[in-house]
Design a protein around this motif. Structure first.
Motif, short mmCIF file in Angstrom:
data_model
loop_
_atom_site.label_atom_id
_atom_site.label_comp_id
_atom_site.label_asym_id
_atom_site.label_seq_id
_atom_site.Cartn_x
_atom_site.Cartn_y
_atom_site.Cartn_z
N ASP A 85 -18.16 -49.48 -36.12
CA ASP A 85 -17.70 -49.91 -37.44
C ASP A 85 -18.07 -48.95 -38.56
N ARG A 86 -18.56 -47.77 -38.20
CA ARG A 86 -18.95 -46.79 -39.20
C ARG A 86 -17.73 -46.33 -40.00
N PRO A 87 -17.83 -46.28 -41.32
CA PRO A 87 -16.70 -45.79 -42.11
C PRO A 87 -16.47 -44.30 -41.87
N LEU A 88 -15.23 -43.89 -41.93
CA LEU A 88 -14.88 -42.47 -41.82
C LEU A 88 -14.95 -41.89 -43.22
N THR A 89 -15.89 -40.99 -43.43
CA THR A 89 -16.08 -40.43 -44.78
C THR A 89 -16.00 -38.91 -44.82
N GLU A 90 -16.21 -38.26 -43.71
CA GLU A 90 -16.22 -36.80 -43.65
C GLU A 90 -15.02 -36.32 -42.83
N HIS A 91 -14.60 -35.11 -43.08
CA HIS A 91 -13.49 -34.51 -42.33
C HIS A 91 -13.76 -34.60 -40.83
N ARG A 92 -15.00 -34.29 -40.42
CA ARG A 92 -15.34 -34.31 -38.98
C ARG A 92 -15.20 -35.71 -38.39
N HIS A 93 -15.41 -36.75 -39.19
CA HIS A 93 -15.24 -38.12 -38.69
C HIS A 93 -13.79 -38.38 -38.31
N TYR A 94 -12.86 -37.89 -39.13
CA TYR A 94 -11.42 -38.06 -38.83
C TYR A 94 -11.03 -37.27 -37.59
N VAL A 95 -11.57 -36.05 -37.46
CA VAL A 95 -11.28 -35.23 -36.28
C VAL A 95 -11.76 -35.96 -35.03
N ARG A 96 -12.96 -36.53 -35.09
CA ARG A 96 -13.51 -37.25 -33.94
C ARG A 96 -12.74 -38.53 -33.63
N ALA A 97 -12.04 -39.05 -34.62
CA ALA A 97 -11.27 -40.29 -34.43
C ALA A 97 -9.83 -40.02 -34.00
N THR A 98 -9.49 -38.76 -33.75
CA THR A 98 -8.12 -38.45 -33.31
C THR A 98 -7.81 -39.22 -32.03
N GLY A 99 -6.65 -39.86 -32.02
CA GLY A 99 -6.24 -40.70 -30.90
C GLY A 99 -6.64 -42.15 -31.06
N ARG A 100 -7.45 -42.46 -32.05
CA ARG A 100 -7.93 -43.82 -32.27
C ARG A 100 -7.10 -44.53 -33.32
N LEU A 101 -7.08 -45.85 -33.25
CA LEU A 101 -6.42 -46.69 -34.23
C LEU A 101 -7.39 -46.89 -35.40
N VAL A 102 -6.90 -46.66 -36.63
CA VAL A 102 -7.75 -46.72 -37.81
C VAL A 102 -7.11 -47.62 -38.86
N LYS A 103 -7.94 -48.39 -39.55
CA LYS A 103 -7.48 -49.21 -40.67
C LYS A 103 -7.83 -48.47 -41.96
N PHE A 104 -6.80 -48.16 -42.75
CA PHE A 104 -6.96 -47.41 -43.99
C PHE A 104 -6.79 -48.35 -45.18
N GLN A 105 -7.67 -48.27 -46.16
CA GLN A 105 -7.48 -48.86 -47.47
C GLN A 105 -6.96 -47.72 -48.33
N LEU A 106 -5.78 -47.88 -48.91
CA LEU A 106 -5.17 -46.79 -49.67
C LEU A 106 -5.54 -46.86 -51.14
#
Length: 170
Positions: A85-106
């Motif tokens: 449940d860690r928030p994605l806050t850094e560029h590397r977090h998004y890279v590591r989440a590639t292929g994963r389903l993510v919930k975005f607050q816009l």
């Protein structure tokens, strides 16, 4: 935790964490009764093995025992990897989440649930799942349009071959 203590702990621990090819994600000190809990969160592109956390914990413990960074009071040391449940806050977090389903607050309001297909310096290439039998659609969003992002846990996800061994162990 004071900024001075936080900076000092980060300065002491970053070389130990970096030597294991890990990123030091977070350091927190919280009260727990008469003691304190020092939680050190580490991560890497390949995930973090339990044995690596145990080795790092021993090394950090020795380093802290040799300094007065934690002061005189008792404390418990926890070395861990980030939770699902860690928030994605850094560029590397998004890279590591590639292929994963993510919930975005816009930032302009609203939510978006989509799978990350690709990440570059400006933003994300996403696949928005189809609804009611419709095919998924591609969408691109810039990082500055994301207010918050968090990986969605998928219990019935079909294995796409993107999962690392570390994720399977977790």
């Amino acid at each position: 935790m004071s900024t001075t203590q936080s900076e000092r702990l980060r300065g002491l621990l970053e070389p130990l964490v970096g030597a294991k090819d890990l990123d030091l994600e977070e350091i927190t000190v919280t009260p727990a009764g008469k003691r304190r809990v020092l939680r050190v969160v580490v991560d890497s592109d390949e995930g973090v093995q339990l044995d690596t956390c145990a080795e790092l914990s021993r090394e950090i413990s020795v380093k802290l025992d040799d300094t007065d960074a934690m002061g005189d009071g008792e404390y418990v040391l926890e070395v861990t990897s980030p939770g699902a449940d860690r928030p994605l806050t850094e560029h590397r977090h998004y890279v590591r989440a590639t292929g994963r389903l993510v919930k975005f607050q816009l930032t302009e309001g609203g939510e978006l649930v989509a799978r990350i297909l690709g990440v570059d310096d400006e933003g994300l290439d996403l696949e928005v799942p189809g609804v009611k039998g419709r095919k998924p659609t591609a969408r691109r969003i810039a990082f500055d349009s994301v207010a918050k992002a968090r990986v969605e846990v998928e219990f019935n996800r079909k294995n796409t071959g993107n999962d690392s061994d570390a994720e399977k162990e977790a």
